[in-house]
Motif scaffolding. Structure first.
Motif, PDB file in Angstrom:
ATOM      1  N   GLY A 182      -2.287  -0.587  -3.817  1.00 52.77           N
ATOM      2  CA  GLY A 182      -2.465  -2.026  -3.668  1.00 52.77           C
ATOM      3  C   GLY A 182      -1.633  -2.588  -2.522  1.00 52.77           C
ATOM      4  N   TYR A 183      -0.397  -2.139  -2.408  1.00 53.97           N
ATOM      5  CA  TYR A 183       0.456  -2.608  -1.306  1.00 53.97           C
ATOM      6  C   TYR A 183      -0.077  -2.146   0.039  1.00 53.97           C
ATOM      7  CZ  TYR A 183       4.284  -4.791  -3.863  1.00 53.97           C
ATOM      8  OH  TYR A 183       5.044  -5.657  -4.619  1.00 53.97           O
ATOM      9  N   LEU A 184      -0.516  -0.899   0.118  1.00 52.31           N
ATOM     10  CA  LEU A 184      -1.037  -0.383   1.384  1.00 52.31           C
ATOM     11  C   LEU A 184      -2.280  -1.155   1.813  1.00 52.31           C
ATOM     12  CD1 LEU A 184      -0.610   3.474   0.834  1.00 52.31           C
ATOM     13  CD2 LEU A 184       0.781   1.974   2.283  1.00 52.31           C
ATOM     14  N   VAL A 200      -7.157  -5.218  -8.221  1.00 50.52           N
ATOM     15  CA  VAL A 200      -6.306  -6.318  -8.666  1.00 50.52           C
ATOM     16  C   VAL A 200      -4.963  -6.294  -7.941  1.00 50.52           C
ATOM     17  CG1 VAL A 200      -4.972  -7.227 -10.608  1.00 50.52           C
ATOM     18  CG2 VAL A 200      -7.372  -6.619 -10.927  1.00 50.52           C
ATOM     19  N   PHE A 201      -4.321  -5.133  -7.899  1.00 48.02           N
ATOM     20  CA  PHE A 201      -3.037  -5.039  -7.206  1.00 48.02           C
ATOM     21  C   PHE A 201      -3.183  -5.400  -5.725  1.00 48.02           C
ATOM     22  CE2 PHE A 201      -1.262  -2.472 -10.767  1.00 48.02           C
ATOM     23  CZ  PHE A 201      -0.046  -3.140 -10.894  1.00 48.02           C
ATOM     24  N   SER A 202      -4.244  -4.943  -5.079  1.00 43.18           N
ATOM     25  CA  SER A 202      -4.466  -5.270  -3.664  1.00 43.18           C
ATOM     26  C   SER A 202      -4.583  -6.777  -3.470  1.00 43.18           C
ATOM     27  CB  SER A 202      -5.734  -4.587  -3.149  1.00 43.18           C
ATOM     28  OG  SER A 202      -5.643  -3.190  -3.269  1.00 43.18           O
ATOM     29  N   ASN A 205      -2.252 -11.968  -1.804  1.00 49.82           N
ATOM     30  CA  ASN A 205      -1.967 -13.387  -2.007  1.00 49.82           C
ATOM     31  C   ASN A 205      -0.476 -13.656  -2.175  1.00 49.82           C
ATOM     32  OD1 ASN A 205      -4.638 -14.036  -1.816  1.00 49.82           O
ATOM     33  ND2 ASN A 205      -4.956 -14.439  -3.981  1.00 49.82           N
ATOM     34  N   SER A 206       0.237 -12.731  -2.822  1.00 49.06           N
ATOM     35  CA  SER A 206       1.670 -12.932  -3.053  1.00 49.06           C
ATOM     36  C   SER A 206       2.444 -12.948  -1.747  1.00 49.06           C
ATOM     37  CB  SER A 206       2.222 -11.825  -3.966  1.00 49.06           C
ATOM     38  OG  SER A 206       1.682 -11.912  -5.266  1.00 49.06           O
ATOM     39  N   LEU A 211       7.200  -8.524  -6.903  1.00 48.37           N
ATOM     40  CA  LEU A 211       6.855  -8.577  -8.326  1.00 48.37           C
ATOM     41  C   LEU A 211       5.752  -7.591  -8.713  1.00 48.37           C
ATOM     42  CD1 LEU A 211       7.216  -9.801 -11.125  1.00 48.37           C
ATOM     43  CD2 LEU A 211       5.656 -11.647 -10.447  1.00 48.37           C
ATOM     44  N   PRO A 212       4.657  -7.451  -7.938  1.00 50.83           N
ATOM     45  CA  PRO A 212       3.649  -6.446  -8.321  1.00 50.83           C
ATOM     46  C   PRO A 212       4.229  -5.036  -8.438  1.00 50.83           C
ATOM     47  CG  PRO A 212       2.764  -7.933  -6.656  1.00 50.83           C
ATOM     48  CD  PRO A 212       4.231  -8.230  -6.753  1.00 50.83           C
TER      49      PRO A 212
END
Length: 556
Positions: free
Chosen positions: A377-379, A500-502, A507-508, A533-534
């Protein structure tokens, strides 16, 4: 996406994603973050902004010394951020912001702190304070029982007659006498000003022929009520052609939102209920309850967080309660949409394709699966930020895309700005469920093609963002159709959790930076917190499931 019944495992070569993610993050910083921190707009010049407390003090001195206004004891002034978005928009569209900021912004700001002093009798005084130099940029009285604002919403001759009645039959000469002290205090020579209001016309307006930029001219606006001065506002005019363009674009955006987004999302919601029942043997009606409740809580917290916006508009307690009740109903409907999309989408993929798009916590390997979903998700969020930056550049070069301000959505106007990034979780969880988990599979049953189904659901999702103050209004849908197709690829490749994580990380990061630019240590650290936080959530779920497994299956 894993096959149903098989051990959970996310197979992905992260090295190419890490390279693309690094490139995307660099593009984001270069084209979106660094230009913002060095921007000519006041809203983001955080290091130079005064505090709300300083604005309240400046306004209080002004009302006591210049207006001889008695402030009600025990009532704290309400300080909100307000923006003359029409002026800013015109300057942005015509690329005149830099010139304006050098020549006029210090005296005629488009972004201000509005300090509202409420009285016990229902009246109030609003004072606009420059967000950097504490200068007074205008003031207006709110009179209990006044219909002035309502009259301003009328059209043509009806509005003129209503305003003249509200003014109380005051003559043009009397208006000039009431306005003269303020013109004198501001250093204007009335002989050099052009009066553009005639006898029998509401208000009083002067124009300074020496203060102009593009087709915009400085106007000194006065309004009156019951034969008394009601407001004074020096502001640059907005050409009628620009105003007409924005009104037409806003109408188009409203139609696209209602018909393209609202109607088709409602259809998806009804179908989600139907297919939740039809696929009940392949899904669970228990699993979506927690996420639906979480969504409801986040939405209500966000609504409560906007109380300063409602109060700044002079809403009564009864009106605010009415809005809160409306949003309770709205949030329940949206939570139900999420719930049935989760249940129906999960059931459709499992029943018709034998795939496992949304694994359960009790499945073997769940903890590691969530941890890997978070990392991916972070990538992908970094990649998406880079893609978004390139899209913005392309839209600027091709459609001459421009934007303006929207005070109603600014963290400056929130009761607790640090709650704002929770909406990243609201969007990530709900939109990936409705438009990817359920939407793609549902539409594919009709069009028989995965890409076309992804495109259609991405268009529906994108049309829900047309009311943002970005013009032409087709700009945001073009951007988000591309982003939506990438979210669709992530979902189809890795499953619901990675999507969802992406989305949440994407957005975060954007919302976290908006907090970090508010010139406040608390919001700075909260912005950083929401960005990580994620990762915290993913790691906690991983550790919890690892410990649970060790407890449930002790060695013998």
């Amino acid at each position: 996406m894993n096959k149903a019944g098989q051990p959970l495992k996310l197979q992905s070569n992260k090295k190419p994603l890490m390279v693309l993610g690094a490139i995307g993050l660099i593009l984001f910083l270069i084209f979106q973050v660094f230009p913002s921190t060095a921007s000519d707009t006041l809203e983001v010049k955080a290091p130079e902004m005064i505090t709300k407390e300083a604005a309240a003090e400046a306004a209080e001195r002004f009302v006591q010394e210049q207006l001889q206004y008695s402030i009600a004891p025990g009532k704290e002034p309400l300080v909100t951020y307000q923006s003359r978005s029409d002026v800013y928009g015109y300057l942005s569209k015509e690329k005149l912001l830099t010139e304006y900021n050098k020549k006029f912004e210090s005296k005629y700001p488009y972004d201000v702190y509005r300090v509202r002093f409420d009285q016990n009798d229902g009246t109030a005084l609003n004072v606009d304070v420059h967000m950097q130099n504490k200068g007074i940029a205008g003031f207006s009285y709110d009179i209990a029982g006044s219909s002035y604002e309502g009259a301003m919403l009328q059209m043509g001759g009806v509005r003129t007659q209503m305003l003249l009645m509200i003014e109380g039959g005051i003559s043009l000469a009397e208006k000039e006498a009431l306005a003269a002290p303020w013109l004198h205090r501001a250093g204007y020579d009335t002989s050099k000003l052009e009066q553009i209001t005639g006898e029998g016309e509401p208000g009083l307006k002067y124009e300074d022929p020496e203060a102009k930029i593009g087709d915009s001219r400085l106007q000194l606006n006065f309004s009156f009520e019951d034969r008394q001065l009601r407001s004074y506002e020096p502001v640059f005019s907005v050409p009628s052609a620009h105003t007409a363009y924005v009104e037409k674009q806003t109408l188009n955006a409203t139609l696209l939102t209602l018909l393209g987004y609202g109607l088709f999302t409602l259809v998806l919601g009804v179908l989600a209920i139907v297919y939740s029942v039809k696929t009940s043997a392949h899904t669970s009606f228990k699993r979506g309850i927690f996420l639906a409740l979480l969504l409801f809580v986040i939405q209500m917290l966000n609504t409560y967080n906007l109380l300063p916006v409602f109060k700044a508009d002079g809403m009564s307690d009864a009106s605010i309660k009415g809005i809160m009740i409306f949003y309770v109903g709205y949030s329940l409907v949206f939570s139900a949409l999420l719930y049935f999309s989760l249940v129906g989408g999960n059931g459709l993929w499992r029943k018709e394709d034998g795939l496992n798009p949304w694994p359960r916590a009790k499945e073997p390997g769940y903890g590691v699966y969530v941890l890997e979903s978070m990392k991916l998700g972070y990538l992908w969020a970094c990649i998406l930020l880079g893609v978004q930056s390139l899209i913005f550049i392309a839209l600027g070069l091709t459609l001459n895309t421009w934007s303006t301000t929207d005070a109603s959505q600014s963290p400056f106007n929130m009761l607790y700005p640090w709650l704002f990034p929770l909406m990243a979780w609201f969007a990530g969880i709900s939109e990936e469920a409705v438009y990817r988990l359920f939407g793609i599979k549902m539409v594919k049953k009709i069009v028989r093609n995965t890409f076309v189904a992804s495109l259609i659901t991405s268009i529906i999702w994108a049309l829900g963002h047309t009311l943002y103050p970005i013009y032409p209004v087709i700009s945001r849908p073009i951007e988000l159709v591309i982003i939506g197709l990438l979210f669709s690829f992530i979902f189809l490749r890795y499953g619901y959790m990675t999507a969802v994580f992406s989305h949440v990380v994407f957005n975060s990061i954007l919302m976290g930076f908006s907090l970090m630019m508010m010139n406040d240590p608390v919001n700075l650290w909260m912005g950083i917190f929401y960005i990580i936080l994620p990762a915290i959530v993913g790691y906690v779920i991983y550790k919890f499931n690892t410990l649970k497994k060790e407890t449930a299956y002790p060695s013998i």
